[in-house]
Scaffold this active site. Structure first.
Site, PDB file in Angstrom:
ATOM      1  N   HIS A  16       8.946  53.938  65.928  1.00 49.18           N
ATOM      2  CA  HIS A  16       8.287  52.436  65.475  1.00 49.18           C
ATOM      3  C   HIS A  16       7.588  51.784  66.174  1.00 49.18           C
ATOM      4  CE1 HIS A  16      10.439  52.388  61.491  1.00 49.18           C
ATOM      5  NE2 HIS A  16      11.639  53.071  61.925  1.00 49.18           N
ATOM      6  N   ASP A  75      13.205  57.603  66.507  1.00 45.95           N
ATOM      7  CA  ASP A  75      12.918  56.686  65.528  1.00 45.95           C
ATOM      8  C   ASP A  75      12.419  55.182  66.201  1.00 45.95           C
ATOM      9  OD1 ASP A  75      12.918  56.035  62.591  1.00 45.95           O
ATOM     10  OD2 ASP A  75      14.026  54.387  63.455  1.00 45.95           O
ATOM     11  N   HIS A 113       7.884  54.218  57.938  1.00 43.52           N
ATOM     12  CA  HIS A 113       8.090  55.317  57.130  1.00 43.52           C
ATOM     13  C   HIS A 113       8.718  54.565  55.857  1.00 43.52           C
ATOM     14  CE1 HIS A 113      12.249  55.340  58.424  1.00 43.52           C
ATOM     15  NE2 HIS A 113      11.713  54.797  59.589  1.00 43.52           N
ATOM     16  N   HIS A 141      13.480  61.709  57.887  1.00 44.99           N
ATOM     17  CA  HIS A 141      12.126  61.154  57.173  1.00 44.99           C
ATOM     18  C   HIS A 141      11.089  61.569  58.198  1.00 44.99           C
ATOM     19  CE1 HIS A 141      12.508  57.752  59.875  1.00 44.99           C
ATOM     20  NE2 HIS A 141      13.876  57.537  59.479  1.00 44.99           N
ATOM     21  N   LYS A 189      22.940  55.294  66.252  1.00 43.03           N
ATOM     22  CA  LYS A 189      22.967  54.559  65.006  1.00 43.03           C
ATOM     23  C   LYS A 189      24.259  54.774  64.281  1.00 43.03           C
ATOM     24  CE  LYS A 189      17.919  54.210  63.705  1.00 43.03           C
ATOM     25  NZ  LYS A 189      16.974  54.758  63.025  1.00 43.03           N
ATOM     26  N   ASP A 190      24.638  53.626  63.673  1.00 38.31           N
ATOM     27  CA  ASP A 190      26.135  53.896  62.950  1.00 38.31           C
ATOM     28  C   ASP A 190      25.664  54.729  61.762  1.00 38.31           C
ATOM     29  OD1 ASP A 190      24.551  52.104  61.470  1.00 38.31           O
ATOM     30  OD2 ASP A 190      25.486  50.173  61.963  1.00 38.31           O
ATOM     31  N   ARG A 191      24.729  54.344  60.904  1.00 42.33           N
ATOM     32  CA  ARG A 191      24.474  55.249  59.797  1.00 42.33           C
ATOM     33  C   ARG A 191      24.220  56.777  60.014  1.00 42.33           C
ATOM     34  NH1 ARG A 191      20.385  51.534  60.689  1.00 42.33           N
ATOM     35  NH2 ARG A 191      18.044  52.183  60.663  1.00 42.33           N
ATOM     36  N   THR A 216      16.322  56.174  56.724  1.00 45.13           N
ATOM     37  CA  THR A 216      17.657  56.677  57.659  1.00 45.13           C
ATOM     38  C   THR A 216      18.695  56.818  56.879  1.00 45.13           C
ATOM     39  OG1 THR A 216      16.613  55.848  59.718  1.00 45.13           O
ATOM     40  CG2 THR A 216      18.792  56.664  59.502  1.00 45.13           C
ATOM     41  N   ASP A 276      15.774  61.581  64.100  1.00 47.22           N
ATOM     42  CA  ASP A 276      15.313  60.533  63.333  1.00 47.22           C
ATOM     43  C   ASP A 276      13.824  60.337  63.385  1.00 47.22           C
ATOM     44  OD1 ASP A 276      15.123  57.966  62.124  1.00 47.22           O
ATOM     45  OD2 ASP A 276      17.124  57.584  62.960  1.00 47.22           O
TER      46      ASP A 276
HETATM   47 ZN    ZN Z   1      15.203  57.267  60.127  1.00 42.56          ZN
HETATM   48 ZN    ZN Z   2      12.849  54.147  61.276  1.00 46.03          ZN
END
Ligand code: ZN
Ligand code: ZN
Length: 568
Positions: free
Chosen positions: A327, A323, A508, A371, A162-164, A80, A39
């Protein structure tokens, strides 16, 4: 024991010429496919920290594998949810419908989250974390296609903090997707997949590994003086952890997570007293979130016997702590460098496990990212490089005020998200204002704001088709029923800052090369070592896997198989 029939077949095969003998061989597939998505991993992270990577992680991947050095995302926004969906569906948001991590549902008059699903229940965690499924994703994934092709004998399991990052890659017909719930420090799932967590997952969760990782401060892996690829530790554009005075090492995770370390907590609880609550979500924003993810994935590989059942299985594994750290601290931070050095060691742990259990030549691995990330604008400006930020709320409010001045009072703007304006269509109808003319007017207004370089209307996107350039990126990211009325593009180096005008950390989402250019590396089964600078799209990964596996590409796939790595 050989049957009469198989002996006859063997005899017949021997009598065939060489080419036909080859053709008569059984279909050959890898025992296991492991998809790795890191990520927020920019392409340059493969090389930026090269000299500090160990021999068994990224360097091994590139040494033995095949790397597409010019692979990009081909749509905006680069987030994401869309990134994971596009890798696994082989197409863009314009087809799979995952246009962001959140978007406005016009009919409902409220937003939705990319994997939100109130028709399912949490399994092993809290309702808020567990009511998730891939139902918003409108096409099949390469993982679905593997399940379909083998009449559901292949096992597909998704794992991500992360769930997604777990749910979208695993697809609709997955055996399981697991993600992290900070409320109980456990990997959980939903009734979309199962009624209860398997025994091995319950056992893993009972070991409280998240809490144990947080028992120690986060210190740099190597002596901090060696982190010469990054800015000095205390940079003004880095964000602190909550409760921390400065964004510097060592990050005192036991104190920052609150309460007591695990051993002290157990001692206290043994005396019958209640220990104070602990913030186990904190692990997400440390490299140990990746280590925890891998711990769980290795347990899934072992307990579910992935790749050891006589059919091709698929582990969709995503590392997302990169990620959260990115961030918070930005591209040029020691924290980010340290997170990649530790991920490198975790990758070595994964590859070593695969060596031991299956052998490299029996496993097909790809590594990519959902990304990249921009540099912190304040950092770029400190080097005289053009950059800046816009405040999403300020943009929305400024537009709303401008429309009130022109058209009178009323809630003209319903929402601004994913660099898109959602207009109040019922209000326009009520006031007998033409939607298309109004969209044009809003686009003109948006172009006046600092940092906005393009503004295009939904109407334009529906009527036209672009083969390249910025408008193609917008078109590929546009899904009429879910997207906004006016889509804007920021100048290169500019990003959205939710604490505007303060810029802390980075983000991003743009079509800038820093967001679109990511690693695409294949390794293992059938992969010859090599590199290519041929243009590759992120949507090419799924059809490439489909050719290797001799299965259908996902149903909405718009990418093309990557011929160089396939060798055919
Ligand atoms: Zn991401
Ligand atoms: Zn991010």
């Amino acid at each position: 024991m050989k049957t009469r029939l198989s002996l006859l077949l063997a005899a017949a095969t021997l009598a065939l010429p060489a080419a036909a003998q080859k053709a008569a061989k059984p279909l050959n597939r890898p025992k296991l496919v492991v998809g790795i998505v890191v990520d927020q991993m920019r392409y340059d992270y493969l090389y930026r920290y090269w000299n500090k990577y160990g021999p068994g992680g990224f360097r091994r991947l590139l040494g033995e594998g095949f790397s597409y050095e010019n692979a990009h995302y081909n749509y905006v926004p680069t987030y994401t949810g869309p990134g994971h969906a596009s890798i696994y569906t082989g197409t863009t948001p314009s087809v799979h419908g995952i246009i962001g991590n959140n978007w406005l549902v016009r009919e409902a008059g409220k937003g939705t989250y990319v994997t939100e699903d109130n028709t399912v229940q949490a399994v092993g965690g809290t309702a808020a974390a567990g009511q998730q499924s891939p139902r918003h994703m409108l096409t099949s994934t390469i993982t679905d296609e593997l399940r379909l092709a083998t009449n559901f004998q292949s096992k597909v399991i998704g794992v991500c903090i992360k769930d997604r990052g777990s749910i979208l890659p695993a697809g609709h017909s997955a055996n399981a997707a697991y993600w992290y719930d900070g409320a109980n420090g456990a990997f959980i799932s939903s009734t979309f997949y199962m009624a209860a967590l398997p025994e091995w997952a319950r056992k893993f969760n009972a070991e409280n590994r998240a809490a144990r990782y947080l028992d120690k401060p986060w210190e740099t892996l190597l002596p901090i003086s060696q982190y010469t690829e990054s800015t000095a530790d205390d940079a003004p554009w880095e964000a602190t952890f909550k409760g921390e005075a400065k964004p510097v090492f060592p990050h005192d995770l036991p104190a920052l997570s609150g309460g007591l370390p695990t051993a002290a907590r157990q001692n206290l609880e043994a005396t019958g007293e209640k220990a104070p609550a602990r913030n186990l979500d904190l692990i997400r924003s440390t490299p140990f979130g990746n280590s925890l993810t891998l711990d769980f994935a290795l347990e899934a590989l072992r307990a579910e016997q992935l790749g050891q059942r006589g059919t091709t299985d698929f582990l969709a594994l995503s590392f997302s702590s990169t990620d959260y750290v990115g961030h918070q601290f930005g591209v040029n931070a020691i924290e980010t460098e340290d997170t990649y050095l530790r991920l490198d060691r975790d990758l070595e742990r994964l590859f070593t496990y695969l060596d031991k259990t299956l052998g490299r030549r029996q496993v097909l691995v790809f590594l990519s990212a959902d990304h990249g990330a921009a540099h912190s604008p304040d950092f770029l400006r400190s080097q005289r490089i053009p950059a800046g930020s816009v405040g999403p709320r300020l943009l929305r409010d400024s537009l709303q005020q401008a429309l009130v001045r022109r058209h009178g009072p009323g809630p003209w703007v319903l929402s601004y998200e994913n660099q898109q304006v959602y207009l109040n269509r019922p209000l326009l109808q009520q006031k007998k204002l033409d939607l298309r003319t109004f969209q044009d007017e809003v686009a003109d207004i948006m172009l006046n704001y600092a940092g906005v370089t393009r503004a295009i209307t939904a109407d334009d996107l529906q009527k036209s088709h672009w083969e390249s350039g910025m408008l193609m990126y917008l078109e590929n990211g546009y899904f009429p029923k879910r997207s906004g009325d006016v889509l804007i593009v920021l100048e290169p180096g500019w990003l959205e800052s939710y604490q505007y005008p303060v810029n802390k950390g980075t983000t991003h989402g743009s079509a800038g090369n820093y967001d679109t250019h990511v690693p695409v590396v294949f390794w293992g089964w059938g992969v010859k070592a090599g590199k290519s600078s041929a243009p590759a799209k992120i949507t090419d990964i799924a059809p490439t896997l489909a050719r290797w596996l001799h299965i259908q590409e996902p149903d909405g796939c718009t990418g093309q198989p990557l011929a160089e790595v396939l060798g055919w």
